[in-house]
Design an enzyme around this catalytic site. Structure first.
Site, PDB file in Angstrom:
ATOM      1  N   LEU A 116       7.223  -1.458  21.648  1.00 40.24           N
ATOM      2  CA  LEU A 116       6.387  -0.882  22.706  1.00 40.24           C
ATOM      3  C   LEU A 116       4.988  -1.471  22.688  1.00 40.24           C
ATOM      4  O   LEU A 116       4.301  -1.503  23.692  1.00 40.24           O
ATOM      5  CB  LEU A 116       6.273   0.632  22.523  1.00 40.24           C
ATOM      6  N   PHE A 159      -3.200  -1.526  13.478  1.00 39.73           N
ATOM      7  CA  PHE A 159      -2.577  -0.847  12.349  1.00 39.73           C
ATOM      8  C   PHE A 159      -1.097  -1.172  12.204  1.00 39.73           C
ATOM      9  O   PHE A 159      -0.469  -0.740  11.265  1.00 39.73           O
ATOM     10  CB  PHE A 159      -2.724   0.668  12.495  1.00 39.73           C
ATOM     11  N   LYS A 212       5.968   3.951  14.367  1.00 36.75           N
ATOM     12  CA  LYS A 212       4.833   3.073  14.098  1.00 36.75           C
ATOM     13  C   LYS A 212       5.036   2.449  12.731  1.00 36.75           C
ATOM     14  O   LYS A 212       5.036   3.135  11.716  1.00 36.75           O
ATOM     15  CB  LYS A 212       3.543   3.878  14.138  1.00 36.75           C
ATOM     16  N   ASP A 258     -11.545   6.531  17.066  1.00 42.29           N
ATOM     17  CA  ASP A 258     -11.138   5.467  17.986  1.00 42.29           C
ATOM     18  C   ASP A 258     -10.577   6.085  19.258  1.00 42.29           C
ATOM     19  O   ASP A 258      -9.498   5.727  19.715  1.00 42.29           O
ATOM     20  CB  ASP A 258     -10.125   4.537  17.317  1.00 42.29           C
TER      21      ASP A 258
END
Ligand SMILES: *[C@@H]1O[C@H](CO)[C@@H](O)[C@H](O)[C@H]1NC(C)=O
Ligand SMILES: *[C@@H]1O[C@H](CO)[C@@H](O)[C@H](O)[C@H]1NC(C)=O
Ligand SMILES: *[C@@H]1O[C@H](CO)[C@@H](O)[C@H](O)[C@H]1NC(C)=O
Ligand SMILES: *[C@@H]1O[C@H](CO)[C@@H](O)[C@H](O)[C@H]1NC(C)=O
Ligand SMILES: *[C@@H]1O[C@H](CO)[C@@H](O)[C@H](O)[C@H]1NC(C)=O
Ligand SMILES: *[C@@H]1O[C@H](CO)[C@@H](O)[C@H](O)[C@H]1NC(C)=O
Ligand SMILES: *[C@@H]1O[C@H](CO)[C@@H](O)[C@H](O)[C@H]1NC(C)=O
Ligand SMILES: *[C@@H]1O[C@H](CO)[C@@H](O)[C@H](O)[C@H]1NC(C)=O
Length: 831
Positions: free
Chosen positions: A520, A525, A542, A639
């Site tokens: 995606l 990170f 992730k 962020d």
């Protein structure tokens, strides 16, 4: 025109004709000045602090700025009462006399003892603000103003002790803003034990302990992260112990001042606004007061029970009555009649603290943290230990008596390992200090409930599956609950969790072996993949990049903490997967893209009408409020931006990537790579400039996001009015002209309430104000969004980061969901 040009030349090139040096037969009378070469940054001469005052001082000030800013005073305790002062060189010394009368006792003297041969003597004002007296044709520096600071520390000035000569350079406050006389307060390095920086009153009573050096920063200044303007060196060897702040860009004017109210402040000159900008100060809160909670205690300003004092593990209040009446000054004593000597004792970790006073500690630099633990365990007088260098996790500092002045921070701090007896050890093994809270039973029951619910879900799933597919077993379904290994050393023990740890095989199968088709997005990170579990649940995985400095246990702990944050405006973490080098986070999958995909795209933006946008603004605000205030962790997102706000099918906003900085040991990343997490355009000035982050930095980012949602424009765009190269500056200019409505997103059509939009813009402008203290808290923002109360008038926003930075920012809209774009990890470098 020519006249103007001439004036310009005169104003900007005074240095070429001015002196920066005096020699034997030259003098400085009242009215004369020395101006430093080449830039003309500093001037030396006579001044008064009040208009029309006859009291005159000899000193150094910034030459090129409009505000009188004195950085050094010679005769601070012996002012002249007229303009008769004359500075000259006499007998190899700098002397200040009335009427140049050398027969009188000097008003002030550099007072160096003179050896036989002095040669040619001269004194020169350098462009860093140092006034240097030399003998032998400049070869021999015998005196310099940098060795005798008043209340100001300039870049490249040493603060600390020369062990050989005994010279100790420290700051001393003025008596008052109009009296530079020697005040009560000093800010100095105390070299006893493991050197620390202290703020003292009357030279002996500690007011605030800035603490020992951790390798990157002072233990008591968590805001001090490696940054792009300052280059800090701390030296501690047999010759010297000192700290020196360097400024990489000589055009940046920066100073640190100890003021007469007992605050140390770091200020930077803002040339555009002609004023000093405070970017840091200390001490800040009650827990900073020296020994606020007595001995063997910890001061935790974030304590849920609203009393900041708590005893260290294994200790109990010395005066229980006073303690429960919220007077913690009596401190704590070792609990009951227990042995902590060779009877099964161990250590409990007290995380993210300023470690206790190190003036009586022992230090052994050659030990690792593990060896340090052995060393401490083997010595029954040792009550606690920590690593000397936070980054390297090396060196060994041990305490051997009462532990004084410990306090907790939210994000950055050292870990202290406190010796406890075997019963305490067993207790804390179940509920690590601080992480499960003091209400152990409540926490335990929560964990149990969650476990039962989770188990229930698993069994229900099995049951349904069994019914659907008969006896056929899905062998891939090896969803397992795993807990951190229990045979860890006790000081690394983690709490049991209700967070599922997924098996790597499961995740690999769900994401089709991390195929490109499932990807995606890609970010700083790591990469994000879409996956489908065998039960049909859609997930986003992730896969964190491998350079995370964190160990597996720390990572697991962090994920467990972060996953406890549950709010409808936060993306939910379903689990994680740690196997070998791989670290992954499993999130709920949201089919819609992120907010930037909608608001910055002309064809998509009409899908978000004003009502929807207002709901999104309120949702994001509530999500941040939860992170800041309502969750136990007090997360600062760091962020926040449009691409980190995801929309679910009903277009409800969900904030992604919170806790990332924490999970990634964000500060370690900064420390190792000197990167600042965050994205230009969304970064508050104090964070961008000195890496100083706080909840108000998030408020700033939220303000930018709000203005972007209202206008449909990116903060990094270029605007026609030359002055403001970003959206914030542009809106500010329009706002002042009462034309803010000109800039709202055209695709909103006519469907909005002008009053509401205007109110939102005003709230946005309040959030991006230059000074962090002026910005409202998130709870104030939520309340402003929710009612019609009158709003304060915003002050000038910060838009100091101009062209050059935006050129390099290049924010991209193609980044996928859940990702932190590469630009969010931009390396900031000095120009
Ligand atoms: C200083 O002045 C005295 C007398 O005017 C003169 O003799 C001497 O040479 C001068 N010294 C210097 C270094 O100019
Ligand atoms: C100025 O100071 C001198 C001595 O330093 C003293 O004699 C004189 O009285 C003072 N004058 C005033 C106006 O204070
Ligand atoms: C100069 O130094 C001596 C000792 O080195 C000291 O006694 C004297 O007070 C000092 N004088 C001044 C004006 O600081
Ligand atoms: C002092 O300086 C003068 C001129 O700069 C030079 O002629 C003289 O030799 C110097 N004296 C010493 C002792 O260096
Ligand atoms: C020094 O501190 C004491 C209190 O500790 C105060 O009374 C006194 O006025 C202070 N002196 C100055 C010069 O600030
Ligand atoms: C930063 O500090 C280091 C060590 O003190 C020094 O070598 C380096 O030149 C400094 N850099 C700048 C730009 O001041
Ligand atoms: C402490 O424990 C020892 C042995 O366990 C016992 O003899 C002693 O009386 C105890 N003291 C107190 C004050 O409880
Ligand atoms: C530090 O520890 C090492 C290893 O135990 C030991 O050899 C050394 O003497 C210690 N140094 C100090 C200063 O105690």
């Amino acid at each position: 025109m020519m006249k103007l040009l001439l004036l310009f030349l005169i104003l900007y090139y005074p240095c070429c004709h001015s002196l920066d040096t005096i020699t034997l037969n030259q003098t400085i009378k009242d009215g004369d000045v020395l101006i430093s070469n080449v830039r003309g940054t500093f001037a030396l001469g006579f001044f008064s602090l009040e208009k029309g005052s006859k009291t005159r001082y000899l000193g150094i000030w910034y030459n090129k700025i409009s505000e009188q800013t004195i950085v050094w005073v010679a005769n601070r305790d012996n002012p002249l009462n007229d303009t008769s002062g004359v500075l000259s060189i006499n007998n190899g010394n700098l002397v200040l006399h009335k009427n140049n009368d050398k027969n009188l006792k000097p008003i002030w003297s550099s007072n160096v003892s003179i050896s036989s041969s002095i040669g040619n003597v001269s004194a020169k004002l350098l462009d860093n603000g140092n006034f240097v007296l030399t003998h032998s044709n400049g070869k021999n520096v015998v005196w310099q103003s940098f060795d005798f600071p008043s209340n100001t520390l300039l870049p490249f000035m040493k603060l600390g002790l020369n062990r050989k000569t005994g010279l100790n350079r420290f700051l001393t406050s003025w008596k008052s803003p109009i009296d530079p006389g020697t005040g009560n307060l000093t800010y100095r390095i105390d070299p006893t034990g493991f050197s620390q920086l202290f703020l003292y009153r009357d030279n002996k009573d500690p007011v605030w302990r800035t603490g020992s050096w951790t390798g990157q920063r002072w233990s008591g200044v968590p805001e001090m992260t490696p940054t792009f303007i300052f280059n800090v060196s701390f030296i501690n060897d047999e010759d010297e112990v000192f700290i020196m702040y360097g400024v990489k860009d000589p055009m940046v004017l920066s100073r640190m001042v100890l003021d007469d109210t007992g605050h140390v402040r770091r200020l930077t000159w803002q040339p555009n606004e002609h004023r000093w900008f405070q970017i840091w100060f200390g001490p800040k809160e009650e827990c900073d007061n020296f020994k606020q909670c007595g001995s063997n205690s910890n001061c935790d300003p974030y304590n849920a029970e609203k009393f900041e004092c708590e005893c260290l593990p294994g200790f109990e209040p010395k005066f229980p009555r006073e303690w429960y009446l919220r007077d913690g000054s009596g401190g704590c004593v070792r609990k009951g009649n227990v042995s902590t000597c060779r009877s099964g004792e161990g250590f409990v970790k007290v995380a993210i603290v300023k470690v206790p006073d190190t003036s009586k500690t022992r230090v052994n630099e050659s030990l690792s943290l593990k060896e340090c633990r052995e060393e401490c365990l083997g010595d029954c007088s040792c009550v606690a230990f920590t690593s000397e260098n936070e980054m390297l996790q090396g060196g060994c500092v041990t305490w051997h008596g009462d532990m004084e002045d410990t306090r907790t921070y939210t994000q950055v701090g050292q870990d202290l390992y406190v010796r406890v007896d075997k019963h305490e050890l067993a207790r804390y093994a179940k509920h690590p200090y601080g992480s499960l809270g003091k209400k152990g039973m409540v926490a335990l029951s929560v964990v149990c409930t969650c476990l039962i619910v989770f188990m229930g879900t698993v069994f229900a799933y099995w049951f349904i599956k069994a019914r659907k597919q008969g006896a056929r077993r899905d062998r891939k379904f090896s969803f397992r609950l795993s807990f951190p290994d229990s045979d860890q050393q006790e000081f690394e023990s983690t709490n049991n969790s209700n967070l599922p740890f997924f098996d790597l095989n499961i995740i690999a199968a769900a994401t089709n072996n991390f195929s490109i088709a499932n990807k995606l997005g890609e970010g700083g990170f790591g990469s994000v993949y879409k996956g489908i579990l065998s039960n049909g649940t859609e997930i986003a995985v992730k896969r964190l990049s491998k350079y995370s400095g964190q160990g597996v246990e720390e990572f697991k702990n962090e994920v467990v903490l972060i996953s406890k944050l549950q709010h409808r405006n936060l993306v939910r973490i379903i689990g994680c997967c740690v196997q070998g080098d791989e670290k992954m986070l499993i999130y709920e999958y949201l089919p819609n893209k992120s907010l930037d995909f909608f608001i910055f795209d002309k064809s998509k933006s009409s899908e978000l009408d004003w009502r929807k946008r207002f709901d999104i603004i309120c949702g994001v605000a509530r999500g941040i409020l939860y992170l800041h205030h309502d969750s136990r962790l007090r997360i600062i997102h760091r962020d926040l931006k449009a691409s980190n706000v995801l929309l679910d099918t009903a277009l409800n906003p969900k904030i992604a990537d919170f806790g990332m900085a924490r999970m990634f040991g964000g500060d370690q990343i900064e420390a190792t790579t000197k990167r600042v997490v965050g994205t230009y355009g969304y970064m508050s000035p104090e964070y961008a400039m000195e890496g100083q982050f706080s909840v108000k930095s998030d408020v700033y980012s939220f303000g930018v996001l709000l203005l972007e949602i209202v206008t449909g424009k990116k903060n990094s765009g270029q605007y026609e009015d030359n002055e403001s190269t970003n959206l914030v500056g542009h809106i500010w200019n329009l706002w002042r002209e009462d034309k803010a409505m000109d800039i709202i997103d055209e695709s909103l059509g006519e469907t909005f309430s002008e009053l509401e939009v205007q109110r939102c813009i005003q709230i946005g402008l309040l959030c991006v104000q230059d000074f962090a203290v002026d910005r409202p808290s998130m709870s104030a923002v939520v309340s402003m969004l929710g009612n019609d109360s009158t709003l304060p008038t915003p002050k000038q926003p910060a838009f100091i980061f101009k062209k050059s930075n935006y050129e390099s920012s290049n924010p991209s809209t193609s980044e996928g969901i859940y990702s932190v774009n590469v630009v969010s990890m931009t390396m900031i470098e000095a120009r």
